[in-house]
Design a protein around this motif. Structure first.
Motif, PDB file in Angstrom:
ATOM      1  N   GLU A   9       0.124  -0.844   5.084  1.00  0.00           N
ATOM      2  CA  GLU A   9      -0.203  -1.172   3.713  1.00  0.00           C
ATOM      3  C   GLU A   9       0.867  -0.619   2.762  1.00  0.00           C
ATOM      4  O   GLU A   9       1.353   0.483   2.916  1.00  0.00           O
ATOM      5  N   THR A  10       1.234  -1.401   1.758  1.00  0.00           N
ATOM      6  CA  THR A  10       2.250  -0.964   0.827  1.00  0.00           C
ATOM      7  C   THR A  10       1.685   0.088  -0.128  1.00  0.00           C
ATOM      8  O   THR A  10       0.482   0.237  -0.283  1.00  0.00           O
ATOM      9  N   ILE A  11       2.601   0.801  -0.798  1.00  0.00           N
ATOM     10  CA  ILE A  11       2.176   1.840  -1.730  1.00  0.00           C
ATOM     11  C   ILE A  11       1.404   1.240  -2.890  1.00  0.00           C
ATOM     12  O   ILE A  11       0.369   1.776  -3.313  1.00  0.00           O
ATOM     13  N   VAL A  61      -1.426   8.288  -1.401  1.00  0.00           N
ATOM     14  CA  VAL A  61      -0.139   7.784  -0.919  1.00  0.00           C
ATOM     15  C   VAL A  61       0.431   8.789   0.064  1.00  0.00           C
ATOM     16  O   VAL A  61       0.580   9.980  -0.267  1.00  0.00           O
ATOM     17  N   ALA A  62       0.758   8.322   1.268  1.00  0.00           N
ATOM     18  CA  ALA A  62       1.188   9.228   2.333  1.00  0.00           C
ATOM     19  C   ALA A  62       2.701   9.389   2.394  1.00  0.00           C
ATOM     20  O   ALA A  62       3.210   9.975   3.344  1.00  0.00           O
ATOM     21  N   TYR A  63       3.417   8.860   1.402  1.00  0.00           N
ATOM     22  CA  TYR A  63       4.877   8.900   1.447  1.00  0.00           C
ATOM     23  C   TYR A  63       5.413   9.879   0.405  1.00  0.00           C
ATOM     24  O   TYR A  63       4.866  10.003  -0.693  1.00  0.00           O
ATOM     25  N   ASP A  91      11.109   9.474   0.480  1.00  0.00           N
ATOM     26  CA  ASP A  91      10.898   8.243   1.237  1.00  0.00           C
ATOM     27  C   ASP A  91      10.848   7.032   0.309  1.00  0.00           C
ATOM     28  O   ASP A  91      11.417   5.977   0.602  1.00  0.00           O
ATOM     29  N   MET A  92      10.158   7.184  -0.823  1.00  0.00           N
ATOM     30  CA  MET A  92      10.037   6.069  -1.760  1.00  0.00           C
ATOM     31  C   MET A  92      11.376   5.726  -2.391  1.00  0.00           C
ATOM     32  O   MET A  92      11.700   4.552  -2.603  1.00  0.00           O
ATOM     33  N   ILE A  95       9.638   2.948   3.382  1.00  0.00           N
ATOM     34  CA  ILE A  95       8.258   2.566   3.080  1.00  0.00           C
ATOM     35  C   ILE A  95       8.079   1.092   3.400  1.00  0.00           C
ATOM     36  O   ILE A  95       9.047   0.339   3.455  1.00  0.00           O
ATOM     37  N   PRO A  96       6.839   0.651   3.640  1.00  0.00           N
ATOM     38  CA  PRO A  96       6.604  -0.787   3.855  1.00  0.00           C
ATOM     39  C   PRO A  96       6.854  -1.555   2.563  1.00  0.00           C
ATOM     40  O   PRO A  96       6.670  -1.037   1.464  1.00  0.00           O
ATOM     41  N   GLY A  97       7.269  -2.797   2.686  1.00  0.00           N
ATOM     42  CA  GLY A  97       7.512  -3.627   1.512  1.00  0.00           C
ATOM     43  C   GLY A  97       8.376  -4.816   1.874  1.00  0.00           C
ATOM     44  O   GLY A  97       8.820  -4.960   3.013  1.00  0.00           O
ATOM     45  N   SER A  98       8.611  -5.671   0.906  1.00  0.00           N
ATOM     46  CA  SER A  98       9.501  -6.807   1.128  1.00  0.00           C
ATOM     47  C   SER A  98      10.899  -6.306   1.472  1.00  0.00           C
ATOM     48  O   SER A  98      11.283  -5.191   1.103  1.00  0.00           O
TER      49      SER A  98
END
Length: 408
Positions: free
Chosen positions: A227-229, A239-241, A245-246, A251-254
Motif C-alpha cells: 500500500e502506498t503512503i 506510515v512505516a517508512y 526512505d520517502m 517506497i511503493p508508488g508509480s
C-alpha cells in the motif's frame, strides 16, 4: 551504399507522396537535417524542438532506471525475500541485478506500448494532414509509463494513449496548440474510465491477505507490492517508512514518482538548461507548503478529530506532502510544460502557486483519490490563458497610466 544515403534517396523519391512525413521523421530522428535557411533569419539558436524534447527525456531517465530497481525491491520486500533497510541507497540488497530485471520486464512493455501507439497516431495524423511529424510526443511517451500504475493492463494503456493523443492534442492542431498536458490527459482518462486500477491506494499490489491466500493455494504470484503512503494516510494508518526512505524513493508508488532526490536533480538540470521554469517549480512548492500549514493549523486547533476521514492526510507534516505521492514529479515535469503553462513571468508565479495549493487541497479532501496533483495541473492548464490575459492587461493599464502622467 550507407543507410544515410539510402534515406536521402527515399526522401527525394517520396517528397510529394503521402508517406513523405513518415520518411522525413525517420530521417531527422536518425540524422541531423541537412537543410538550412537561405534567407536572413531573425534568431539563430542551437536549440530546436527535438533537442528540447531530448533534454527533458535525459532528465527523466534517472527516475526511470531507479523506478526499475525500486519496483523489483518492493516486489522482493513484499514477498519477504529481503529485509527493509532504511536509507537503502547504500544497501547491497537494493542494488542487485535481480531487482532491476524484475522492474525492467514489468516496466519496459509500458514504455513500448506508450511510444508505439502514440507515435503511430502521430504518423497517421501527419500523413493525413500532410505536415511534418512533430517531436512533441517524445516527452509524453516517456512521461506516461512513469505516472501510471505498474500493473496497468497494456490494452488499457493503449486505449488511453489513443484518447490522450487524439482528443488532448491532435484535435487542437498538434504540438504547441494543445491546452491540456497530453500525459495527464491520458492519466485522467484512465482514472475516470478504469477507476479501480487508478485508485491510488494500491500500486502493483496484492494486500497481505490476498498474498497469503494465493501462497496457501499454491499460486505462482507474478508480482506483489504494498500500500502506498498516501493510501495509508487517507485511511489514517501509521506510515512505516522513514523520512530518508520517502525522500530517496524506497517506497511503493508509480514508477517515476517515488524518488524526490532524483526528481530535484532532474528539475535542476531543466532549470540550468533553461527548459523548465524555476518560477513555476518554486511557486508550486510555496503553494503546497501554505496549504499544508493551513491544514496542520486546523488539526492543532482541534477542529478535526482522529475519527474524521480527513485526519490522516490533514495531520501529516506540511513538508511531508512534498516528498510523497506524485507532487514533486508533477511539479517538475508536467506543471512546467511550456505549451500548457502560463507564459508571463508574473503569470507563472500565480499559476505555480495555485497548482501546489490545489494539489494538497484535493489530496486531503478526496480520501478516495489522495493524489491531487494531476487534477490540479489540468485545472490550471485551462486557466493559464486567463491568468496571462489579466497579467498582460494589468501591464497595459500601468503603462497607460505612465503615459497619462508624462503627458499631463
Amino acid at each position: 551504399m550507407s543507410l544515410k544515403n539510402k534515406l536521402h534517396i527515399l526522401k527525394r523519391k517520396y517528397r510529394s507522396k503521402k508517406m513523405a512525413p513518415a520518411f522525413n521523421a525517420l530521417h531527422t530522428f536518425l540524422y541531423l537535417p541537412n537543410e538550412t535557411t537561405h534567407n536572413g533569419t531573425h534568431i539563430k539558436a542551437a536549440d530546436d524542438l527535438k533537442r528540447t524534447m531530448n533534454t527533458v527525456i535525459m532528465a527523466m531517465v534517472p527516475c526511470l532506471l531507479f523506478g526499475m530497481f525500486n519496483a523489483g525491491y518492493q516486489h522482493h520486500l513484499a514477498l519477504g525475500e529481503i529485509q527493509s533497510v532504511t536509507g537503502g541507497l547504500f544497501s547491497a540488497e537494493f542494488w542487485t541485478l535481480d531487482n532491476f530485471m524484475v522492474g525492467f520486464w514489468k516496466i519496459i512493455p509500458l514504455v513500448i506500448v506508450s511510444y508505439g501507439v502514440g507515435l503511430l497516431i502521430e504518423f497517421i495524423f501527419a500523413i493525413i494532414n500532410k505536415h511534418e511529424v512533430e517531436e512533441g510526443y517524445l516527452v509524453t511517451g516517456m512521461l506516461v509509463p512513469l505516472i501510471v500504475p505498474i500493473d496497468i493492463p497494456l490494452w488499457m494503456l493503449a486505449v488511453a494513449v489513443v484518447f490522450g493523443v487524439v482528443i488532448g492534442k491532435e484535435v487542437f492542431g498538434g504540438t504547441g496548440m494543445n491546452i491540456l498536458n497530453p500525459a495527464l490527459t491520458i492519466r485522467a482518462f484512465l482514472f475516470f474510465a478504469y477507476p479501480t486500477w487508478m485508485s491510488g491506494d494500491k500500486v502493483w499490489v496484492h494486500g497481505a491477505v490476498e498474498r497469503d491466500q494465493a501462497i496457501a493455494a499454491g499460486q505462482n504470484l507474478d508480482a506483489i507490492s504494498g500500500e502506498t503512503i498516501l493510501g495509508a494516510l487517507a485511511q489514517s494508518k501509521e506510515v512505516a517508512y522513514s523520512t530518508a526512505d520517502m525522500f530517496l524513493g524506497f517506497i511503493p508508488g508509480s514508477v517515476g514518482e517515488t524518488s524526490t532526490l532524483l526528481i530535484i536533480l532532474g528539475g535542476l538540470f531543466l532549470v540550468f538548461s533553461k527548459i523548465g521554469s524555476w518560477r513555476i517549480m518554486l511557486s508550486s512548492v510555496i503553494g503546497a507548503i501554505v496549504m499544508g500549514l493551513i491544514f496542520n493549523q486546523v488539526v492543532a486547533s482541534g477542529w478535526i478529530t482522529e475519527s474524521s476521514n480527513f485526519y490522516g492526510l490533514m495531520s501529516a507534516p506540511f513538508w511531508e506532502h512534498l516528498i510523497i505521492g506524485g507532487f514533486a514529479f508533477g511539479t517538475v515535469f508536467m506543471a512546467t510544460d511550456p505549451v500548457t503553462a502560463s507564459q508571463t513571468n508574473k503569470g507563472k508565479w500565480i499559476y505555480g502557486f495555485l497548482v501546489g495549493f490545489i494539489s494538497i487541497m484535493i489530496r486531503v479532501f478526496n480520501p478516495a483519490y489522495p493524489e491531487g496533483v494531476m487534477l490540479a495541473i489540468l485545472l490550471m492548464n485551462v486557466f493559464a490563458p486567463t491568468i496571462d490575459h489579466y497579467v498582460v492587461q494589468g501591464n497595459v493599464k500601468k503603462r497607460m497610466k505612465r503615459v497619462k502622467v508624462k503627458t499631463a
